[in-house]
Enzyme design. Structure first.
Site, PDB file in Angstrom:
ATOM      1  N   GLY A   3       6.460 -14.272  -8.203  1.00 58.46           N
ATOM      2  CA  GLY A   3       6.230 -13.549  -6.995  1.00 58.46           C
ATOM      3  C   GLY A   3       4.736 -13.284  -6.937  1.00 58.46           C
ATOM      4  O   GLY A   3       3.858 -13.474  -7.630  1.00 58.46           O
ATOM      5  N   GLU A  26       2.350  -2.431 -12.399  1.00 56.46           N
ATOM      6  CA  GLU A  26       1.301  -2.949 -11.730  1.00 56.46           C
ATOM      7  C   GLU A  26       0.677  -2.401 -10.365  1.00 56.46           C
ATOM      8  O   GLU A  26       1.567  -1.661  -9.834  1.00 56.46           O
ATOM      9  CB  GLU A  26       1.932  -4.454 -11.188  1.00 56.46           C
ATOM     10  CG  GLU A  26       0.942  -5.237 -10.372  1.00 56.46           C
ATOM     11  CD  GLU A  26      -0.260  -5.409 -11.458  1.00 56.46           C
ATOM     12  OE1 GLU A  26       0.000  -6.272 -12.577  1.00 56.46           O
ATOM     13  OE2 GLU A  26      -1.376  -4.904 -11.291  1.00 56.46           O
ATOM     14  N   PHE A  27      -0.758  -2.075 -10.599  1.00 59.28           N
ATOM     15  CA  PHE A  27      -1.310  -1.389  -9.478  1.00 59.28           C
ATOM     16  C   PHE A  27      -2.007  -2.211  -8.402  1.00 59.28           C
ATOM     17  O   PHE A  27      -2.832  -1.695  -7.546  1.00 59.28           O
ATOM     18  CB  PHE A  27      -1.985  -0.218  -9.920  1.00 59.28           C
ATOM     19  CG  PHE A  27      -1.558   0.836 -10.781  1.00 59.28           C
ATOM     20  CD1 PHE A  27      -0.669   1.788 -10.231  1.00 59.28           C
ATOM     21  CD2 PHE A  27      -1.552   0.923 -12.366  1.00 59.28           C
ATOM     22  CE1 PHE A  27      -0.046   2.679 -10.799  1.00 59.28           C
ATOM     23  CE2 PHE A  27      -0.861   1.785 -12.725  1.00 59.28           C
ATOM     24  CZ  PHE A  27       0.099   2.933 -12.180  1.00 59.28           C
ATOM     25  N   LYS A  54       3.961   5.167 -11.214  1.00 55.73           N
ATOM     26  CA  LYS A  54       3.895   3.941 -10.678  1.00 55.73           C
ATOM     27  C   LYS A  54       4.580   4.439  -9.007  1.00 55.73           C
ATOM     28  O   LYS A  54       3.464   4.415  -8.334  1.00 55.73           O
ATOM     29  CB  LYS A  54       4.618   2.560 -11.024  1.00 55.73           C
ATOM     30  CG  LYS A  54       4.913   1.781  -9.811  1.00 55.73           C
ATOM     31  CD  LYS A  54       3.604   0.836  -9.547  1.00 55.73           C
ATOM     32  CE  LYS A  54       3.813   0.338  -8.071  1.00 55.73           C
ATOM     33  NZ  LYS A  54       3.017  -0.775  -7.885  1.00 55.73           N
ATOM     34  N   LEU A  55       5.501   5.031  -9.054  1.00 57.04           N
ATOM     35  CA  LEU A  55       6.183   5.460  -7.958  1.00 57.04           C
ATOM     36  C   LEU A  55       5.158   6.612  -7.273  1.00 57.04           C
ATOM     37  O   LEU A  55       4.965   6.816  -6.176  1.00 57.04           O
ATOM     38  CB  LEU A  55       7.539   6.238  -8.089  1.00 57.04           C
ATOM     39  CG  LEU A  55       8.613   5.057  -8.487  1.00 57.04           C
ATOM     40  CD1 LEU A  55      10.031   5.795  -8.590  1.00 57.04           C
ATOM     41  CD2 LEU A  55       8.712   4.000  -7.458  1.00 57.04           C
ATOM     42  N   ALA A  99       2.136   7.000  -7.717  1.00 61.66           N
ATOM     43  CA  ALA A  99       0.708   6.839  -7.339  1.00 61.66           C
ATOM     44  C   ALA A  99       0.880   6.116  -6.099  1.00 61.66           C
ATOM     45  O   ALA A  99      -0.100   6.591  -5.058  1.00 61.66           O
ATOM     46  CB  ALA A  99       0.210   5.783  -8.224  1.00 61.66           C
ATOM     47  N   CYS A 126       5.264  -2.063  -0.680  1.00 66.98           N
ATOM     48  CA  CYS A 126       5.531  -1.076  -1.662  1.00 66.98           C
ATOM     49  C   CYS A 126       5.686   0.436  -1.279  1.00 66.98           C
ATOM     50  O   CYS A 126       6.591   1.117  -1.489  1.00 66.98           O
ATOM     51  CB  CYS A 126       4.042  -1.143  -2.525  1.00 66.98           C
ATOM     52  SG  CYS A 126       4.187  -2.441  -3.638  1.00 66.98           S
ATOM     53  N   PHE A 127       4.808   0.862  -0.014  1.00 66.79           N
ATOM     54  CA  PHE A 127       4.880   2.198   0.272  1.00 66.79           C
ATOM     55  C   PHE A 127       6.268   2.827   0.672  1.00 66.79           C
ATOM     56  O   PHE A 127       6.784   3.829   0.014  1.00 66.79           O
ATOM     57  CB  PHE A 127       3.631   2.775   1.103  1.00 66.79           C
ATOM     58  CG  PHE A 127       2.511   2.258   0.494  1.00 66.79           C
ATOM     59  CD1 PHE A 127       2.109   2.399  -0.677  1.00 66.79           C
ATOM     60  CD2 PHE A 127       1.221   2.707   1.565  1.00 66.79           C
ATOM     61  CE1 PHE A 127       0.598   2.364  -1.100  1.00 66.79           C
ATOM     62  CE2 PHE A 127       0.050   2.799   0.887  1.00 66.79           C
ATOM     63  CZ  PHE A 127      -0.215   2.550  -0.435  1.00 66.79           C
ATOM     64  N   ARG A 170      -6.460   0.569  15.026  1.00 69.56           N
ATOM     65  CA  ARG A 170      -7.059   0.606  13.467  1.00 69.56           C
ATOM     66  C   ARG A 170      -8.526   1.110  13.510  1.00 69.56           C
ATOM     67  O   ARG A 170      -9.313   1.151  12.560  1.00 69.56           O
ATOM     68  CB  ARG A 170      -7.121  -0.672  12.884  1.00 69.56           C
ATOM     69  CG  ARG A 170      -5.902  -1.565  12.762  1.00 69.56           C
ATOM     70  CD  ARG A 170      -5.211  -0.939  11.419  1.00 69.56           C
ATOM     71  NE  ARG A 170      -4.153  -1.532  11.034  1.00 69.56           N
ATOM     72  CZ  ARG A 170      -3.537  -1.476   9.883  1.00 69.56           C
ATOM     73  NH1 ARG A 170      -3.803  -0.496   9.092  1.00 69.56           N
ATOM     74  NH2 ARG A 170      -2.184  -1.910   9.701  1.00 69.56           N
TER      75      ARG A 170
END
Ligand code: UDX
Length: 488
Positions: A44, A191-192, A250-251, A253, A306-307, A462
């Site tokens: 992915g 992974e960041f 990771k979580l 960050a 992700c967030f 935005r």
């Protein structure tokens, strides 16, 4: 997907990592020459680009990416990759067939590799305990079992996907539950990378984090993984830690990054009431070196795969440890994000005389951010659905995300999808900027204004447009966190 169909799809293209013209014997001979054989399970957004960069940077390794999804593997072996990332095509084209292979033969891949990265998806659970919050670990667990069944030599198993802290313990238990003597070391290497800049993030990461058990075997394993990155990442950027710190980092960050956006978005609401300007506030606080200037742009809300997922995962973890106050604290980051999206819609409704029924509204952008066609958790989806509830007529334009938008909004009739922003805005009452694509700042807004119904409105979700300039043209302008510029 039925097997017959997969086989048909694979015909004519490179097969299972072999390039046309390279026979199996040749491939076997090539294999002998590699210093390491690396496998990645999951092709992915994370697995594909990460392995492409490792293969590109380390020609001495043989890197294979496997997935159960035959269609995805077919695409990785074609000229149209399943993931759009700036620079990815070139890297894949340079390494594929040399030391980078894409295959559906997971068992063979496991047998042949000493290092196995696991990058399968861990979406939010939609059923049972923890539904809507906890990570769904079914694909991850199936993968662990698959590794255990197929492995006939020692392996380092690397958690690349985002998982709840202490998942490595479960992985170790599954891997060692068979009465075999095979040695497995589980390493966490989160992974960041962020979408749209994935290749740059991988080529020069802020840091690479590698966690393991603090045993001799664990430390050996994490050094081995560090050795891969040392091929191109400066040593001081590769940090080692205990495995639980690595999993949790990771979580955390992602939670901290999202928290900054929710903080500035909360302040944006106050700015609109007080004639303060959120961009000025953001600049003023961001110049404090203790805070830093990134991730302080107010917006219609954060999105992406992700967030929300990772924060809810963190919230669930806190709750399951009985830390309810801590859970509430982190959950409020998501709540402010929901509030910000709803606030944006209510602001449109209130400004357009409390009715949107029958009004034509053009959405400039549908992707969750610029530079990607990805629409997962995009605030635009929420806004579009709410506008449809208000019975507005919706026109959507986006340079990369229209196909995904059509899928996301499949159940809602009457939405138009138009590539050209000028054609999309013509005949509309309002424009809502929902993705910060550079092209929107460069449009000829005199031309846009002439084509729209009057009074014409712009809601800049935005803050990327020239608000004073638009106001002079005749628009009623509603930025985020700044005083509205209106003609009535
Ligand atoms: C994020 C993290 O940045 C990355 O480190 C992690 O590995 C995966 O999750 P990504 O989801 O690709 O990456 O996007 P990101 O650039 O972080 O943006 C997330 C959302 O926040 C977008 O919707 C973006 O538009 C929004 N955002 C970002 C703001 O609204 N304001 C900002 O100041 C920054």
């Amino acid at each position: 997907m039925p097997r017959g169909k997969d086989d048909r799809l694979l015909k004519g293209g490179p097969i299972y990592g072999r390039t046309p013209g390279v026979d199996t014997a040749g491939e076997e001979n090539m294999k002998q020459r590699y210093e390491k054989n690396i496998l990645c399970i999951g092709a992915g957004y994370v697995g594909g680009p990460t392995m492409a960069v490792i293969a590109h940077k380390c020609p001495q390794y043989r890197v294979t990416v496997v997935d159960i999804n035959h269609e995805k593997i077919r695409q990785w072996n074609s000229d149209r990759l399943p993931v759009f990332e700036e620079g990815l095509d070139g890297i894949v084209a340079a390494a594929r067939g040399k030391n980078l292979f894409f295959s559906t033969d997971i068992e063979k891949g496991i047998k042949e590799s000493e290092i196995i990265f696991v990058a399968v998806n861990t979406p939010t659970k939609t059923f049972g305990a923890g539904a809507g919050m906890a990570a769904d670990l079914q694909y991850w667990e199936k993968t662990a079992r698959q590794i255990r069944e197929a492995a006939d030599s020692p392996k380092i198993v690397v958690e690349k996907c985002t998982i709840p802290v202490r998942t490595a313990l479960a992985m170790e238990r599954i891997l060692t539950s068979k009465s075999s003597r095979i040695d497995f070391e589980v390493v966490s290497n989160p992974e960041f990378l962020s979408e749209g800049t994935a290749i740059g993030d991988l080529e020069s990461p802020d840091r690479v984090l590698i966690g393991s058990r603090e045993t001799a075997g664990g430390i050996r394993a994490r050094r081995e993984i560090a050795g891969i990155y040392e091929n191109w990442v400066p040593k001081e950027r590769i940090i080692e830690s205990n495995i639980w710190s690595s999993e949790l980092s990771k979580l955390v960050a992602n939670a901290f990054l999202a928290q900054r956006i929710s903080s500035i978005n909360a302040v944006s609401a106050l700015c609109e009431k007080t004639e303060a300007d959120v961009a000025e506030v953001g600049r003023a606080i961001g110049m404090d070196s203790r805070l830093g200037s990134s991730f302080l742009k107010a917006s219609v809300g954060f999105g992406g795969s992700c967030f929300k997922k990772d924060i809810l995962n963190l919230v669930y973890l806190c709750k399951s440890h009985g830390l309810h106050e801590v859970a509430d604290y982190w959950e409020s980051v998501v709540k402010i994000n929901e509030y910000q999206k709803e606030r944006f819609v209510l602001n449109m409704l209130g400004s357009m005389f409390n009715t949107l029924a029958g009004k034509k509204i053009c959405l400039f952008g549908f992707a969750f951010k610029a530079g990607t066609g990805d629409t997962r958790e995009t605030p635009a989806l929420y806004v579009a659905k709410r506008l449809a509830e208000e019975r507005a007529e919706i026109v959507i334009t986006d340079p990369k995300a229209l196909d995904n938008a059509k899928i996301d909004l499949a159940g809602i009739d009457g939405i138009r999808y138009v590539g050209d922003p000028y054609k999309a805005a013509a005949g509309c009452d309002a424009i809502a900027v929902l993705t910060e694509w550079g092209l929107y700042a460069g449009l000829d807004y005199r031309k846009v204004y002439r084509s729209m119904v009057k009074p014409a409105f712009i809601f800049d979700g935005r803050n990327v447009l020239d608000h004073q300039g638009l106001h002079k043209i005749g628009f009623n302008v509603f930025p985020i966190g700044k005083t509205a510029l209106v003609h009535f």
